[in-house]
Design an enzyme around this catalytic site. Sequence first.
Site, short mmCIF file in Angstrom:
data_model
loop_
_atom_site.label_atom_id
_atom_site.label_comp_id
_atom_site.label_asym_id
_atom_site.label_seq_id
_atom_site.Cartn_x
_atom_site.Cartn_y
_atom_site.Cartn_z
N THR A 80 4.53 -9.81 6.68
CA THR A 80 3.11 -10.10 6.81
C THR A 80 2.75 -11.44 6.20
O THR A 80 3.25 -11.83 5.14
CB THR A 80 2.29 -8.99 6.13
OG1 THR A 80 2.59 -7.74 6.76
CG2 THR A 80 0.80 -9.25 6.25
N GLU A 81 1.85 -12.15 6.88
CA GLU A 81 1.39 -13.46 6.43
C GLU A 81 -0.14 -13.49 6.41
O GLU A 81 -0.79 -12.61 6.98
CB GLU A 81 1.93 -14.56 7.36
CG GLU A 81 3.44 -14.64 7.39
CD GLU A 81 3.94 -15.82 8.21
OE1 GLU A 81 3.10 -16.60 8.72
OE2 GLU A 81 5.17 -15.96 8.35
N PHE A 110 0.80 -9.64 0.93
CA PHE A 110 0.86 -8.17 0.92
C PHE A 110 2.31 -7.68 0.92
O PHE A 110 2.67 -6.76 1.65
CB PHE A 110 0.10 -7.58 2.12
CG PHE A 110 -1.38 -7.87 2.12
CD1 PHE A 110 -2.19 -7.36 1.13
CD2 PHE A 110 -1.94 -8.66 3.09
CE1 PHE A 110 -3.55 -7.63 1.11
CE2 PHE A 110 -3.30 -8.95 3.10
CZ PHE A 110 -4.10 -8.43 2.09
N HIS A 290 -17.52 19.03 -1.26
CA HIS A 290 -17.48 19.18 -2.71
C HIS A 290 -18.65 18.51 -3.42
O HIS A 290 -18.83 18.72 -4.62
CB HIS A 290 -16.16 18.59 -3.27
CG HIS A 290 -14.99 19.51 -3.12
ND1 HIS A 290 -14.35 19.71 -1.94
CD2 HIS A 290 -14.36 20.31 -4.04
CE1 HIS A 290 -13.35 20.56 -2.12
NE2 HIS A 290 -13.34 20.94 -3.37
N GLU A 315 0.53 -1.56 8.03
CA GLU A 315 1.59 -1.25 9.00
C GLU A 315 1.06 -1.12 10.42
O GLU A 315 1.61 -0.36 11.22
CB GLU A 315 2.35 0.04 8.61
CG GLU A 315 3.30 -0.14 7.45
CD GLU A 315 2.65 0.30 6.15
OE1 GLU A 315 2.10 1.41 6.11
OE2 GLU A 315 2.70 -0.46 5.17
#
Length: 328
Positions: A80-81, A110, A290, A315
């Site tokens: 990744t870039e 990353f 909740h 990804e």
Amino acid sequence: KPLGLWLFDVPEELGGQGFGMLAKVVVWEEVSRTIALPSRAAALFSPDVSPILYTLKGALREKYLLPVMRGEKRSCFAQTEPDAGSDPASMRTRAERTQGGYLISGAKRFITNAHHAQFAQVFAKLKGEDGKDSVNAFLVDMDTPGIKLGRPLQLMIEEQPWEVFFENVFVPEDQRISQGKEGARLAQSWLNAGRIRHGARSAGVMDRCLELAATYANQRRTFGATLADRQLIQNMIADTALELHQLRLMVYQAAWKYDRGEDIRDEAFMCKFFGDDRSFRAADRCMQIHGGMGLSKELPIERFFRDQRSMMITEGAIEVLRMALARM
């Protein structure tokens, strides 16, 4: 080891158990029900080895794969870039031929475990004899002159990936581990397996959220009745149960086809974007059911919420995977 799961995903020829993808899916799904374990790169049952390293032969296997198996070295996956995440064809990192090897220059972002790794699996564009660029894979020692770690990126999740800069980093000829389009194929094989894992993780998270939501809905009383008696709450729980069943069938079938040696690109894309999206929705519903306690770190819900939201980007962003699926 007492559970019989040590090295479950390592090939038998390397001393592992060589579980197939379907068996791996069962393990990944189960361990994803808890936040006590890392949500990413969880080297819990064996060293963290990408499928690319298993393809190494001879001296490269001795130098890189076997030390990883022995726990002596760690690697990172540098693809990744800043301007090339979901679109690897746009990467700007380049490899230029030089005497005895290549000079790599560019920037990666990353990159998980870059600060711990002794070497990196680096992807860079290389001009072929036909004058066209193709993505190639290289093994690069992290102590090579010209490599500089940037800053760790502070994210909404626990992980802190790094920036890595390459300036005329020399890589010997034999450490180029792909030819032509093979580099992109190697990266894709790793990502396809990772996308099935995304689906398996999502199923584990959804199963836990369904369990938590149903239990709390039967305990919590408002205005004279339990939440379980409210149709809106019933719909939330039913939707989570339905989507969990859909996802499990999808992931198990993709893993079964993978084990048969079939092409599972379509199914891997589906597992990834359907699983990440639906598991985030399940965590969101569980949090809403909740109320204030769903926001509390005393329960795992807020962690599931943050982790699964991040999975929708990493990804392969779900929008890009949808586009690629439609094109295929």
